[in-house]
Design a protein around this motif. Sequence first.
Motif, PDB file in Angstrom:
ATOM      1  N   ALA A 176      -7.877  -5.368  -7.535  1.00  0.00           N
ATOM      2  CA  ALA A 176      -6.769  -4.860  -6.725  1.00  0.00           C
ATOM      3  C   ALA A 176      -5.437  -5.268  -7.338  1.00  0.00           C
ATOM      4  N   LEU A 186     -12.386  -0.234  -2.195  1.00  0.00           N
ATOM      5  CA  LEU A 186     -11.047   0.000  -2.722  1.00  0.00           C
ATOM      6  C   LEU A 186     -10.913   1.367  -3.382  1.00  0.00           C
ATOM      7  N   HIS A 244     -10.020   3.150   0.072  1.00  0.00           N
ATOM      8  CA  HIS A 244      -9.065   2.573   1.019  1.00  0.00           C
ATOM      9  C   HIS A 244      -8.039   1.727   0.264  1.00  0.00           C
ATOM     10  N   PRO A 245      -6.760   1.879   0.574  1.00  0.00           N
ATOM     11  CA  PRO A 245      -5.744   1.097  -0.139  1.00  0.00           C
ATOM     12  C   PRO A 245      -5.712  -0.374   0.242  1.00  0.00           C
ATOM     13  N   ALA A 284       0.833  -1.209   0.000  1.00  0.00           N
ATOM     14  CA  ALA A 284       0.000   0.000   0.000  1.00  0.00           C
ATOM     15  C   ALA A 284       0.865   1.256   0.000  1.00  0.00           C
ATOM     16  N   ARG A 299      -0.016   0.748  -4.198  1.00  0.00           N
ATOM     17  CA  ARG A 299      -0.843  -0.345  -4.700  1.00  0.00           C
ATOM     18  C   ARG A 299      -2.090  -0.540  -3.830  1.00  0.00           C
ATOM     19  N   THR A 300      -3.132  -1.071  -4.444  1.00  0.00           N
ATOM     20  CA  THR A 300      -4.305  -1.483  -3.686  1.00  0.00           C
ATOM     21  C   THR A 300      -4.149  -2.957  -3.327  1.00  0.00           C
TER      22      THR A 300
END
Length: 238
Positions: free
Chosen positions: A100, A70, A73-74, A37, A41-42
């Motif tokens: 993700a 998503l 929020h990561p 994160a 990145r997710t």
Amino acid sequence: MGIWERLDLDPAIHRMVALVGGGGKSSTMYAMAKQAADSGRTVVVTTTTHILPHPGLPLAGNPAQLAALLQAHPVVTLGAYDSRGKLTGAADPASCLALADVVLIEADGAKLRPLKAPADHEPVIPTACHAVIASAGLDCVGRSIGEICHRPERVCALLGADLDHSITPADVAAILSSPLGGRKDVGQAMAFRCLLNKADDDARRAWGEEIRALLARQGIHSAITYYREEERGGLCLF
């Protein structure tokens, strides 16, 4: 050096990672989620068995909720509560790859024991996984199979030992590397790594280095770790 690098894994390549074995799975999963994160990145955290929910992460009960969360929020947990208050899987983890960047899966249970050999139905590794991490806690060394192992009868069968046998570093390496142990159901296309956790004193670090050398002779990369109290279960990370 981050946990991904220490495990010689790349979140751009090893996008779906399953964690199996004994002590250290949850802490490592959340450490990997945090680092991924932080790199932009997710991340989806989920299970194919059962996990305790992380109190600091949003929870999605289905893919539609996951996609929505998503956006804001990561790192999001995907799971559904069972009757014991634990989370079970709520969707095929492979479907999360479309939503993700990284999917991390706790794919095994050990009832808080540091070492185990899996039963016939374990672990539950999705075929789409890019990597598998087999974990063991170094606090198992010097203690008897019957005292410290999950599924001790399986450990006895794998090692050809009895319940009173004291675990050695060579035993840990044998269990982690065995297709009846940590390497069970790991596909040929999946990267395989080992995690040697709880290296929080000189003796355990020495045992970890011995195990790492034994695994390296088989071409298996491993990382030696320990987590402070506040880091365990990723509680201080989110």
